[in-house]
Design a protein around this motif. Structure first.
Motif, PDB file in Angstrom:
ATOM      1  N   TYR A 144      39.389  64.655  91.697  1.00 45.42           N
ATOM      2  CA  TYR A 144      40.278  64.825  90.543  1.00 45.42           C
ATOM      3  C   TYR A 144      41.589  65.491  90.946  1.00 45.42           C
ATOM      4  O   TYR A 144      42.664  65.121  90.440  1.00 45.42           O
ATOM      5  CB  TYR A 144      39.552  65.664  89.487  1.00 45.42           C
ATOM      6  CG  TYR A 144      40.386  66.087  88.305  1.00 45.42           C
ATOM      7  CD1 TYR A 144      40.417  65.320  87.144  1.00 45.42           C
ATOM      8  CD2 TYR A 144      41.130  67.266  88.329  1.00 45.42           C
ATOM      9  CE1 TYR A 144      41.169  65.724  86.046  1.00 45.42           C
ATOM     10  CE2 TYR A 144      41.889  67.672  87.252  1.00 45.42           C
ATOM     11  CZ  TYR A 144      41.906  66.903  86.110  1.00 45.42           C
ATOM     12  OH  TYR A 144      42.656  67.291  85.030  1.00 45.42           O
ATOM     13  N   SER A 185      40.884  61.122  85.207  1.00 50.81           N
ATOM     14  CA  SER A 185      39.974  60.643  84.172  1.00 50.81           C
ATOM     15  C   SER A 185      39.036  61.787  83.823  1.00 50.81           C
ATOM     16  O   SER A 185      39.161  62.905  84.347  1.00 50.81           O
ATOM     17  CB  SER A 185      39.188  59.426  84.665  1.00 50.81           C
ATOM     18  OG  SER A 185      38.257  59.808  85.659  1.00 50.81           O
ATOM     19  N   THR A 186      38.073  61.514  82.968  1.00 54.76           N
ATOM     20  CA  THR A 186      37.110  62.552  82.603  1.00 54.76           C
ATOM     21  C   THR A 186      36.130  62.834  83.733  1.00 54.76           C
ATOM     22  O   THR A 186      35.440  63.846  83.727  1.00 54.76           O
ATOM     23  CB  THR A 186      36.338  62.135  81.353  1.00 54.76           C
ATOM     24  OG1 THR A 186      35.718  60.857  81.586  1.00 54.76           O
ATOM     25  CG2 THR A 186      37.273  62.017  80.155  1.00 54.76           C
ATOM     26  N   ILE A 187      36.063  61.915  84.727  1.00 51.38           N
ATOM     27  CA  ILE A 187      35.179  62.103  85.873  1.00 51.38           C
ATOM     28  C   ILE A 187      35.955  62.833  86.967  1.00 51.38           C
ATOM     29  O   ILE A 187      36.946  62.317  87.478  1.00 51.38           O
ATOM     30  CB  ILE A 187      34.661  60.746  86.387  1.00 51.38           C
ATOM     31  CG1 ILE A 187      33.896  60.023  85.286  1.00 51.38           C
ATOM     32  CG2 ILE A 187      33.791  60.940  87.617  1.00 51.38           C
ATOM     33  CD1 ILE A 187      33.532  58.594  85.635  1.00 51.38           C
ATOM     34  N   LYS A 188      35.499  64.019  87.299  1.00 56.53           N
ATOM     35  CA  LYS A 188      36.230  64.817  88.287  1.00 56.53           C
ATOM     36  C   LYS A 188      35.882  64.466  89.719  1.00 56.53           C
ATOM     37  O   LYS A 188      36.590  64.838  90.648  1.00 56.53           O
ATOM     38  CB  LYS A 188      36.005  66.312  88.036  1.00 56.53           C
ATOM     39  CG  LYS A 188      36.638  66.775  86.719  1.00 56.53           C
ATOM     40  CD  LYS A 188      36.823  68.260  86.681  1.00 56.53           C
ATOM     41  CE  LYS A 188      37.632  68.654  85.447  1.00 56.53           C
ATOM     42  NZ  LYS A 188      37.894  70.111  85.409  1.00 56.53           N
TER      43      LYS A 188
END
Length: 248
Positions: A144, A185-188
């Motif tokens: 991220y 994104s929301t996925i780190k």
């Protein structure tokens, strides 16, 4: 499963990366008005073979060349051939090398003669966004953090990050886990550990981020027809920070 490479493996990858860098140096000397993209590809393969290595891309999933050569609005995966470079073009050259069991991968976008000022700024911003991403590739950070650094730099300059493509792990296979996107994104993503090897590769459009795949089923093109730039290095995560493996 993300591979962690030991010092010996990294030394082999560094040698593959050195050959990648030599190819890109040769391309910088060759790129000029009147040169065909096929000539670049043929010379790249000569350099790779002169150093006892193999072209990673040649035959990969059916790709027919040793280089990806993408001109102007072509983002990546351009197939070299009879196209003649003209003054005012920009050309992205992406090359992978397989040597002693390991791959390395890098790319650069070059001007062909004089180019418009805004196109030159696109190249400079994209190259610097790669530097920003590499600087964020610190042990203990996450994927991220790389993505955030690249995206922030690009968007602050008024350009767009391509979201349909991303960087990747690299090692005994050309593409390995993890994916390395250039946007948040929301996925780190996983935490970065010493010994991870990543290909960080911002792909930046002057206009909008949308792309499409050409009829050859390979070349990715900016949907609005505006130019795109691509810069890439293979880097290793170390306790002292990111180490670039694709240097001469």
């Amino acid at each position: 499963m993300i591979a962690i490479r030991n010092n010996y493996e990294l030394s082999l990858m560094r040698e593959a990366g050195r050959i990648v860098a030599l190819v890109l140096q040769e391309m910088k000397h060759l790129v000029a008005p009147g040169v065909t993209t096929g000539e670049l590809d043929r010379r790249a393969l000569e350099v790779i073979r002169e150093h006892g290595a193999t072209a990673s891309f040649l035959g990969y999933r059916g790709f027919p060349a040793s280089l990806c050569v993408s001109v102007n609005e072509e983002v990546v995966h351009g197939i070299p051939g009879e196209r003649i470079l003209a003054a005012g073009n920009i050309v992205s050259i992406d090359v992978g090398v397989y040597h002693q069991g390991y791959h390395a991968d890098a790319a650069v976008t070059l001007p062909v003669g004089e180019i418009p000022t805004e196109w030159a700024r696109l190249l400079q911003v994209t190259a610097t966004s790669l530097e920003q991403g590499i600087a964020a590739a610190q042990e203990g950070n996450r994927i991220y953090d790389i993505a955030k650094a690249v995206q922030a730099w690009v968007e602050a300059a008024g350009f767009s990050v391509v979201r349909d493509l991303c960087g990747h792990g690299v090692g005994s296979s050309l593409h390995e886990a993890p994916d390395v996107p250039n946007f948040v994104s929301t996925i780190k993503g996983p935490r970065l550990q010493s010994g991870m090897v990543l290909a960080i590769e911002p792909m930046v459009n002057m206009g909008k981020a949308q792309v499409y795949t050409a009829s050859n089923q390979w070349t990715v093109v900016a949907a609005d027809g505006l130019p795109s730039a691509h810069f890439e290095h293979t880097i290793a995560i170390t306790p002292q920070g990111a180490q670039i493996l694709t240097l001469p």
